[in-house]
Design a protein around this motif. Sequence first.
Motif, PDB file in Angstrom:
ATOM      1  N   TYR A 181       0.812  -1.209   0.000  1.00  0.00           N
ATOM      2  CA  TYR A 181       0.000   0.000   0.000  1.00  0.00           C
ATOM      3  C   TYR A 181       0.854   1.271   0.000  1.00  0.00           C
ATOM      4  O   TYR A 181       0.357   2.357   0.249  1.00  0.00           O
ATOM      5  CB  TYR A 181      -0.960  -0.002   1.186  1.00  0.00           C
ATOM      6  CG  TYR A 181      -2.072  -1.005   1.038  1.00  0.00           C
ATOM      7  CD1 TYR A 181      -2.958  -0.921  -0.042  1.00  0.00           C
ATOM      8  CD2 TYR A 181      -2.240  -2.039   1.935  1.00  0.00           C
ATOM      9  CE1 TYR A 181      -3.974  -1.851  -0.205  1.00  0.00           C
ATOM     10  CE2 TYR A 181      -3.261  -2.974   1.781  1.00  0.00           C
ATOM     11  CZ  TYR A 181      -4.121  -2.871   0.706  1.00  0.00           C
ATOM     12  OH  TYR A 181      -5.122  -3.782   0.551  1.00  0.00           O
ATOM     13  N   GLY A 182       2.141   1.103  -0.262  1.00  0.00           N
ATOM     14  CA  GLY A 182       3.010   2.265  -0.464  1.00  0.00           C
ATOM     15  C   GLY A 182       3.242   3.104   0.777  1.00  0.00           C
ATOM     16  O   GLY A 182       3.317   4.337   0.691  1.00  0.00           O
ATOM     17  N   ALA A 183       3.340   2.473   1.945  1.00  0.00           N
ATOM     18  CA  ALA A 183       3.554   3.231   3.178  1.00  0.00           C
ATOM     19  C   ALA A 183       4.942   3.875   3.177  1.00  0.00           C
ATOM     20  O   ALA A 183       5.909   3.276   2.703  1.00  0.00           O
ATOM     21  CB  ALA A 183       3.414   2.304   4.385  1.00  0.00           C
TER      22      ALA A 183
ATOM     23  N   LEU B 120      -6.474   2.767   3.446  1.00  0.00           N
ATOM     24  CA  LEU B 120      -6.870   4.141   3.121  1.00  0.00           C
ATOM     25  C   LEU B 120      -6.076   5.138   3.961  1.00  0.00           C
ATOM     26  O   LEU B 120      -5.704   6.213   3.493  1.00  0.00           O
ATOM     27  CB  LEU B 120      -8.374   4.323   3.370  1.00  0.00           C
ATOM     28  CG  LEU B 120      -9.259   3.448   2.469  1.00  0.00           C
ATOM     29  CD1 LEU B 120     -10.682   3.407   2.974  1.00  0.00           C
ATOM     30  CD2 LEU B 120      -9.221   3.973   1.042  1.00  0.00           C
ATOM     31  N   ARG B 121      -5.797   4.751   5.196  1.00  0.00           N
ATOM     32  CA  ARG B 121      -5.020   5.607   6.084  1.00  0.00           C
ATOM     33  C   ARG B 121      -3.633   5.842   5.502  1.00  0.00           C
ATOM     34  O   ARG B 121      -3.095   6.951   5.556  1.00  0.00           O
ATOM     35  CB  ARG B 121      -4.900   4.908   7.438  1.00  0.00           C
ATOM     36  CG  ARG B 121      -4.308   5.749   8.526  1.00  0.00           C
ATOM     37  CD  ARG B 121      -4.216   4.926   9.792  1.00  0.00           C
ATOM     38  NE  ARG B 121      -3.960   5.770  10.943  1.00  0.00           N
ATOM     39  CZ  ARG B 121      -3.840   5.308  12.179  1.00  0.00           C
ATOM     40  NH1 ARG B 121      -3.967   4.029  12.425  1.00  0.00           N
ATOM     41  NH2 ARG B 121      -3.593   6.126  13.177  1.00  0.00           N
ATOM     42  N   GLY B 124      -3.378   8.517   3.230  1.00  0.00           N
ATOM     43  CA  GLY B 124      -3.608   9.859   3.762  1.00  0.00           C
ATOM     44  C   GLY B 124      -5.066  10.209   4.018  1.00  0.00           C
ATOM     45  O   GLY B 124      -5.409  11.366   4.203  1.00  0.00           O
ATOM     46  N   LYS B 125      -5.949   9.184   4.025  1.00  0.00           N
ATOM     47  CA  LYS B 125      -7.363   9.476   4.275  1.00  0.00           C
ATOM     48  C   LYS B 125      -7.652   9.422   5.780  1.00  0.00           C
ATOM     49  O   LYS B 125      -7.259   8.479   6.457  1.00  0.00           O
ATOM     50  CB  LYS B 125      -8.239   8.424   3.576  1.00  0.00           C
ATOM     51  CG  LYS B 125      -8.053   8.367   2.071  1.00  0.00           C
ATOM     52  CD  LYS B 125      -8.869   9.438   1.404  1.00  0.00           C
ATOM     53  CE  LYS B 125      -9.140   9.200  -0.075  1.00  0.00           C
ATOM     54  NZ  LYS B 125      -8.065   8.608  -0.852  1.00  0.00           N
ATOM     55  N   SER B 126      -8.348  10.444   6.267  1.00  0.00           N
ATOM     56  CA  SER B 126      -8.727  10.426   7.681  1.00  0.00           C
ATOM     57  C   SER B 126      -9.867   9.429   7.880  1.00  0.00           C
ATOM     58  O   SER B 126     -10.579   9.097   6.941  1.00  0.00           O
ATOM     59  CB  SER B 126      -9.196  11.815   8.114  1.00  0.00           C
ATOM     60  OG  SER B 126     -10.473  12.072   7.578  1.00  0.00           O
ATOM     61  N   PHE B 127      -9.999   8.969   9.125  1.00  0.00           N
ATOM     62  CA  PHE B 127     -11.031   7.959   9.382  1.00  0.00           C
ATOM     63  C   PHE B 127     -12.416   8.524   9.090  1.00  0.00           C
ATOM     64  O   PHE B 127     -13.258   7.855   8.501  1.00  0.00           O
ATOM     65  CB  PHE B 127     -10.950   7.467  10.835  1.00  0.00           C
ATOM     66  CG  PHE B 127     -11.877   6.315  11.111  1.00  0.00           C
ATOM     67  CD1 PHE B 127     -11.609   5.057  10.606  1.00  0.00           C
ATOM     68  CD2 PHE B 127     -13.033   6.500  11.861  1.00  0.00           C
ATOM     69  CE1 PHE B 127     -12.468   3.991  10.835  1.00  0.00           C
ATOM     70  CE2 PHE B 127     -13.894   5.440  12.099  1.00  0.00           C
ATOM     71  CZ  PHE B 127     -13.607   4.183  11.584  1.00  0.00           C
ATOM     72  N   ASP B 133     -16.973   3.860   3.926  1.00  0.00           N
ATOM     73  CA  ASP B 133     -16.350   2.780   3.145  1.00  0.00           C
ATOM     74  C   ASP B 133     -15.938   1.626   4.051  1.00  0.00           C
ATOM     75  O   ASP B 133     -16.102   0.454   3.706  1.00  0.00           O
ATOM     76  CB  ASP B 133     -15.113   3.304   2.406  1.00  0.00           C
ATOM     77  CG  ASP B 133     -15.473   4.407   1.434  1.00  0.00           C
ATOM     78  OD1 ASP B 133     -16.037   4.096   0.380  1.00  0.00           O
ATOM     79  OD2 ASP B 133     -15.199   5.576   1.755  1.00  0.00           O
ATOM     80  N   VAL B 134     -15.354   1.981   5.204  1.00  0.00           N
ATOM     81  CA  VAL B 134     -14.923   0.948   6.154  1.00  0.00           C
ATOM     82  C   VAL B 134     -16.133   0.134   6.609  1.00  0.00           C
ATOM     83  O   VAL B 134     -16.119  -1.098   6.628  1.00  0.00           O
ATOM     84  CB  VAL B 134     -14.212   1.596   7.369  1.00  0.00           C
ATOM     85  CG1 VAL B 134     -13.998   0.575   8.473  1.00  0.00           C
ATOM     86  CG2 VAL B 134     -12.886   2.207   6.937  1.00  0.00           C
ATOM     87  N   LYS B 135     -17.186   0.846   6.942  1.00  0.00           N
ATOM     88  CA  LYS B 135     -18.420   0.194   7.397  1.00  0.00           C
ATOM     89  C   LYS B 135     -18.978  -0.706   6.294  1.00  0.00           C
ATOM     90  O   LYS B 135     -19.387  -1.847   6.546  1.00  0.00           O
ATOM     91  CB  LYS B 135     -19.424   1.297   7.776  1.00  0.00           C
ATOM     92  CG  LYS B 135     -20.747   0.812   8.312  1.00  0.00           C
ATOM     93  CD  LYS B 135     -20.683   0.624   9.821  1.00  0.00           C
ATOM     94  CE  LYS B 135     -22.066   0.355  10.416  1.00  0.00           C
ATOM     95  NZ  LYS B 135     -22.752  -0.814   9.867  1.00  0.00           N
ATOM     96  N   GLU B 136     -18.984  -0.207   5.072  1.00  0.00           N
ATOM     97  CA  GLU B 136     -19.538  -0.968   3.955  1.00  0.00           C
ATOM     98  C   GLU B 136     -18.742  -2.259   3.730  1.00  0.00           C
ATOM     99  O   GLU B 136     -19.309  -3.336   3.552  1.00  0.00           O
ATOM    100  CB  GLU B 136     -19.518  -0.102   2.691  1.00  0.00           C
ATOM    101  CG  GLU B 136     -20.290  -0.715   1.545  1.00  0.00           C
ATOM    102  CD  GLU B 136     -19.976  -0.053   0.208  1.00  0.00           C
ATOM    103  OE1 GLU B 136     -19.394   1.060   0.220  1.00  0.00           O
ATOM    104  OE2 GLU B 136     -20.283  -0.663  -0.818  1.00  0.00           O
ATOM    105  N   ALA B 137     -17.402  -2.130   3.773  1.00  0.00           N
ATOM    106  CA  ALA B 137     -16.553  -3.308   3.550  1.00  0.00           C
ATOM    107  C   ALA B 137     -16.813  -4.353   4.629  1.00  0.00           C
ATOM    108  O   ALA B 137     -16.880  -5.556   4.346  1.00  0.00           O
ATOM    109  CB  ALA B 137     -15.081  -2.898   3.546  1.00  0.00           C
TER     110      ALA B 137
END
Lengths: 286, 274
Positions: A181-183, B120-121, B124-127, B133-137
């Motif tokens: 994931y490219g961390a 996703l984190r 760089g995506k904030s929670f 999306d997290v809930k859906e998955a």
Amino acid sequence: MTATQEAEEAVFVFDAEEAARARQRRMERFGRWALPIIVVALTIWGWDRVIVSNNIPHYILPRPGLVLETLIKDWPILLNALLVTLQTTVLALAVAVIGGVGLAVLFTQSKFIEMSFYPYAVILQVTPVVSIAPLIFIYVDSKTVGLLICAWIVAFFPILSNTTLGLNSADHNLRDLFRIYGASRWQQLRLLRLPAALPYFLGGLRIAGGLALIGSVVAEYVAGTGGVGSGLAFTILEAGYRLNIPRMFAALLLIAGVGVVIFMALSFLSWALLHKWHESALKREV
Amino acid sequence: MEDLVTGAAQIPAAPARSRPQTGDGAPILSMRHVTKVFGGKVMALEGMSLDIHEGDFVSLLGPSGCGKSTALRLVAGLIRPTSGRIDWGGGQQKGDIGVVFQEPTLMPWATVAQNVWLPLRLRGKSFRSVEADVKEALDLVGLGNFLDAYPRELSGGMKMRVSIARALVTRPRLILMDEPFAALDEITRHKLNDDLLALRARIGATIVFVTHSVFESVFLSNRIVVMAARPGRVLTELAVEAPYPRADEYRSTPDYAHHCGAATAALHQAMGEG
């Protein structure tokens, strides 16, 4: 009909083995706090009896009551000394945490740094602090700084070695996942390696807490000079010169007490940080 | 039906291309004569060529040492081929992938939701911004009520579901699964196989699935790539043309039994040659 009834009842019968196990558990719960108290009380009582029956004078071995009395009577002096020692210990532990974790992170970021500096860490660790301390007090003007350096030398190694081990123990598949994931390095450190190292670090911290206290006490012995701002070790030395044995015991009691409190505080910290997820802090379901 | 069965039974068969779901024709992943040599002497994979199309469920089946995990690591970009090419459709440099390992590989210090948030984190995506999306998955894998649980509170099968949810959360074009159910008991494994197909039907994922189980590969895939060991290489490819969705009943059909027989024969051949 009766057969099934019997079977159903049998399910709820507390069989002999279970009863024995329950008894064992009750005994253990009781013994966990009662036994240490009984043993300590018996020791103190025995100590007192030995003195009384042998007429040992208080300047050789004081009675427990006298030690307690001295502890209360000399409290202002002892408290000052305690605070000095405690300050050195806590500061040394803080610097050991910063230095140990910082070095461990540097080591895991670059193998070459680790290869270059690890030998020094080992040399510092295996050389007895009593033999380095006199030199340190020659080269360092400030007594406080000298004490701090001595205590730090003793305390930082368990943190360094444990944290290094922990940082390297992050799951390999998780590392792969982070790569996929490219961390960034920083993300890998913050989200993977540091949390993975936390249980190891806390184990090292518990050892280092005790060592920091030992380091600062030993350094005080070596530093030796009295006056305002001297710690518990100097109080013991000074009381020894004056044959004030009860005060020696009172100071010793305080040092041991500080050690126990430090250990308990760090154990609590460890539990607080780990109890949600780490095996070591989980209660086992029977 | 009859000729489908015989078609699959031919060994070695010409690489069969069977795709129930129609794509636009261009493969999303294309491996051309990919070879990987470790340490200059161990040939882990020799001349593997494989096209993956949109909607494919490809199983890599073979004995241990046949290079199936090496192939997966190559596709994941964790290692580079010694020779040959790996091309992604649409001229991408890097694959848009999700990965499920043999172990659940969850972070024990993080909750289920935080574990699924991870991919996703790292982008760089904030929670807050990806909470839905997290809930859906997690809903997709049936764990919508376990967001705040820690991995240790879950069973082996549930941990695996979290791992799958984590692979889904970025909505990747290709999902790689490396023997994900190998460590689970048979009952849990069947259930997860059923659920995986149901999931695939809902989101239309393309999956490359490494396994050493003939039954699993036949039940799940439309293409089975049989690999042989020493050196690791593709021996043959079988097509399983039974239409999706396949429910548990598919396991008791003659068609299933026949494909299992064909795949077993191919596997024996792979082991005999290895």
